[in-house]
Design an enzyme around this catalytic site. Structure first.
Site, PDB file in Angstrom:
ATOM      1  N   ARG A   1      39.070  47.598  23.950  1.00 16.09           N
ATOM      2  CA  ARG A   1      38.233  48.845  23.397  1.00 16.09           C
ATOM      3  C   ARG A   1      38.993  50.133  23.911  1.00 16.09           C
ATOM      4  O   ARG A   1      39.128  50.997  23.174  1.00 16.09           O
ATOM      5  CB  ARG A   1      36.616  48.558  24.195  1.00 16.09           C
ATOM      6  CG  ARG A   1      35.756  47.917  23.041  1.00 16.09           C
ATOM      7  CD  ARG A   1      34.747  47.290  23.996  1.00 16.09           C
ATOM      8  NE  ARG A   1      35.291  46.288  24.685  1.00 16.09           N
ATOM      9  CZ  ARG A   1      35.337  45.105  24.150  1.00 16.09           C
ATOM     10  NH1 ARG A   1      34.656  44.685  23.062  1.00 16.09           N
ATOM     11  NH2 ARG A   1      36.082  44.030  24.680  1.00 16.09           N
ATOM     12  N   THR A   2      39.241  50.213  25.188  1.00 16.11           N
ATOM     13  CA  THR A   2      39.663  51.419  25.557  1.00 16.11           C
ATOM     14  C   THR A   2      40.973  51.786  25.005  1.00 16.11           C
ATOM     15  O   THR A   2      41.187  52.951  24.476  1.00 16.11           O
ATOM     16  CB  THR A   2      39.978  51.459  27.207  1.00 16.11           C
ATOM     17  OG1 THR A   2      38.581  50.804  27.654  1.00 16.11           O
ATOM     18  CG2 THR A   2      40.085  52.740  27.910  1.00 16.11           C
TER      19      THR A   2
ATOM     20  N   LYS B   1      63.957  46.459  35.828  1.00 14.09           N
ATOM     21  CA  LYS B   1      65.215  46.805  36.384  1.00 14.09           C
ATOM     22  C   LYS B   1      65.156  47.363  37.860  1.00 14.09           C
ATOM     23  O   LYS B   1      66.237  47.695  38.199  1.00 14.09           O
ATOM     24  CB  LYS B   1      65.881  47.829  35.548  1.00 14.09           C
ATOM     25  CG  LYS B   1      66.209  47.340  34.208  1.00 14.09           C
ATOM     26  CD  LYS B   1      67.181  48.416  33.183  1.00 14.09           C
ATOM     27  CE  LYS B   1      66.965  48.006  31.934  1.00 14.09           C
ATOM     28  NZ  LYS B   1      67.547  49.223  31.168  1.00 14.09           N
TER      29      LYS B   1
ATOM     30  N   ARG C   1      46.145  52.677  32.246  1.00 14.83           N
ATOM     31  CA  ARG C   1      45.325  51.508  32.967  1.00 14.83           C
ATOM     32  C   ARG C   1      46.053  50.691  33.820  1.00 14.83           C
ATOM     33  O   ARG C   1      46.946  50.303  33.342  1.00 14.83           O
ATOM     34  CB  ARG C   1      44.476  50.856  31.674  1.00 14.83           C
ATOM     35  CG  ARG C   1      43.877  49.476  32.472  1.00 14.83           C
ATOM     36  CD  ARG C   1      43.057  48.828  31.440  1.00 14.83           C
ATOM     37  NE  ARG C   1      41.823  49.582  31.077  1.00 14.83           N
ATOM     38  CZ  ARG C   1      40.880  48.935  30.612  1.00 14.83           C
ATOM     39  NH1 ARG C   1      40.721  47.563  30.204  1.00 14.83           N
ATOM     40  NH2 ARG C   1      39.731  49.761  30.262  1.00 14.83           N
TER      41      ARG C   1
ATOM     42  N   HIS D   1      36.459  53.829  36.325  1.00 15.24           N
ATOM     43  CA  HIS D   1      36.752  54.018  34.886  1.00 15.24           C
ATOM     44  C   HIS D   1      36.115  55.196  34.223  1.00 15.24           C
ATOM     45  O   HIS D   1      35.096  55.054  33.521  1.00 15.24           O
ATOM     46  CB  HIS D   1      36.282  52.803  34.336  1.00 15.24           C
ATOM     47  CG  HIS D   1      36.905  52.409  32.869  1.00 15.24           C
ATOM     48  ND1 HIS D   1      37.312  53.247  32.177  1.00 15.24           N
ATOM     49  CD2 HIS D   1      36.776  51.147  32.274  1.00 15.24           C
ATOM     50  CE1 HIS D   1      37.897  52.576  31.076  1.00 15.24           C
ATOM     51  NE2 HIS D   1      37.210  51.319  30.976  1.00 15.24           N
TER      52      HIS D   1
HETATM   53  C1  NCD Z   1      35.543  47.568  31.188  1.00 11.70           C
HETATM   54  C2  NCD Z   1      36.900  47.353  31.867  1.00 11.70           C
HETATM   55  O1  NCD Z   1      37.799  47.275  31.461  1.00 11.70           O
HETATM   56  O2  NCD Z   1      36.562  47.898  33.251  1.00 11.70           O
HETATM   57  N1  NCD Z   1      35.820  47.085  29.979  1.00 11.70           N
HETATM   58  C3  NCD Z   1      35.942  48.332  29.069  1.00 11.70           C
HETATM   59  O3  NCD Z   1      36.764  49.189  29.367  1.00 11.70           O
HETATM   60  N2  NCD Z   1      34.963  48.653  28.097  1.00 11.70           N
HETATM   61  C4  NCD Z   1      34.485  46.313  31.560  1.00 11.70           C
HETATM   62  C5  NCD Z   1      34.896  44.997  31.985  1.00 11.70           C
HETATM   63  O4  NCD Z   1      36.117  44.229  31.840  1.00 11.70           O
HETATM   64  O5  NCD Z   1      34.075  44.170  32.439  1.00 11.70           O
END
Ligand code: NCD
Length: 349
Positions: A84-85, A113, A134, A167
């Site tokens: 999703r993100t 490397k 991320r 997040h």
């Molecule tokens: C979450 C995450 O990655 O922290 N998912 C997301 O970004 N919607 C929640 C999760 O993975 O539990």
């Protein structure tokens, strides 16, 4: 006016009005931590999100969005799994005409490397205008932002999930979803919000809890087994800001009081031993049997992906808000990019 007041590096205030946050105007720059958002900025982002999604409904409106940022490029550096993100940021970029590059597998980058993390980030900044990242570990987005503030070509860093820590963009879309869900009832102010599940390692719950200080009369309920309870840093923050919270290990004792229940997944990827084994899924869940106990106008949220804690049979309940929450994510991220690049003034009325 600089609406966000502090610059966050590794959770500490590095300085007010510094280049990292605002670059001298009311523009948002790095997005690292929910604590950098204050109420005016949150209200502004929520209103902008609604405006942008309205725009995109017509062909003409969608085309005007495409003309906002065709001169910008984004790097999606996602070395931790994401559906999703990643997709919502990627599509948010495309809605605004921003071109995207991506690295999702670190084995395809020069880090194999032996290139340092900082050199890799600096390299991305040579080619793009924003880095959305991320990471498996906490603090990497903040470290990247600190690096940006030392180099000539500084680009904004957006934290799209930092280990089990934070997040922030998920918390923004969660706030937007809550505000919209309670639109006819005065918004999020005055509501009782329950966070349930693995709160100790769930970055979405941690980030959302941080944003609650911006809302008046909110009461938080943390529903988790003792071993998965919310960490002290978040509780300390709530105490400092006078946000009442309770911790309960029996969901049935509070479920009927909640205006929103935010269900979360067991974060097994952070296990170092067998700590997830003892988690009682049958207790900390929302399924058809819990629905009668919820208020008739409560909202059920989940950042997704789900596990056994949220039964698919709940999807058909009018209180289930998580698929809408997922869709809201893309529009909130469109709004964030518009704000970061300071082009909201170019939106037609
Ligand atoms: C979450 C995450 O990655 O922290 N998912 C997301 O970004 N919607 C929640 C999760 O993975 O539990």
């Amino acid at each position: 006016m600089v609406s966000a007041v502090a610059v966050w590096y590794n959770g500490a205030i590095a300085g007010e009005g510094a280049r990292a946050l605002s670059q001298g105007s009311d523009r948002l720059f790095h997005v690292l931590d929910p604590r950098q958002f204050d109420r005016p900025l949150l209200d502004d982002l929520c209103a902008l999100t609604t405006r942008l999604r309205q725009h995109a409904k017509s062909r003409l409106g969608a085309r005007s969005l495409q003309t906002l940022l065709p001169h910008k490029r984004a790097m999606l550096y996602f070395t931790q799994p994401s559906t999703r993100t990643f997709l919502s940021f990627d599509n948010a970029c495309h809605l605004l005409g921003v071109r995207t590059s991506e690295i999702r597998d670190p084995s395809t980058s020069s880090e194999v490397k032996g290139e340092s993390f900082e050199d890799s980030i600096r390299t991305f900044s040579s080619y793009v205008d924003v880095i959305i990242m991320r990471t498996r570990e906490a603090g990497m987005a903040a470290q990247s932002a600190a690096l940006m503030d030392r180099i000539e070509r500084s680009v904004p860093i957006i934290n799209a999930g930092s280990g089990k820590d934070q997040h922030p963009t998920q918390a923004l879309l969660d706030i937007y979803t809550l505000e919209r869900s309670f639109e006819a009832r005065g918004g999020l102010d005055g509501k009782t919000i329950g966070l349930m599940g693995d709160l100790r390692r769930g970055r979405t719950a941690r980030s959302l809890a941080y944003l609650m200080k911006n809302y008046r009369g909110v009461r938080m309920v943390f529903i988790a087994p003792d071993d998965f309870a919310m960490e002290g840093d978040i509780k300390e923050h709530l105490r400092e800001h006078g946000i009442p919270f309770e911790e309960v290990a029996d969901p049935a004792s509070v479920i009927g009081e909640l205006d929103a229940v935010y269900v979360t997944r067991l974060q097994t990827e952070h296990d170092v031993g067998e700590e997830s084994k003892g988690f009682e899924h049958a207790r900390f869940r929302i399924g058809s049997e819990q629905l009668p106990a919820l208020k008739p106008d409560a909202v059920i949220m989940h950042p997704l992906p789900r596990g056994p804690e949220l039964e698919p049979a709940v999807d058909g309940d009018p209180r289930a808000m998580y698929w809408r929450q997922e869709r809201n994510g893309m529009w909130m991220r469109v709004a964030l990019l518009v704000k970061i690049f300071g082009v909201e003034g170019e939106l037609p009325d």
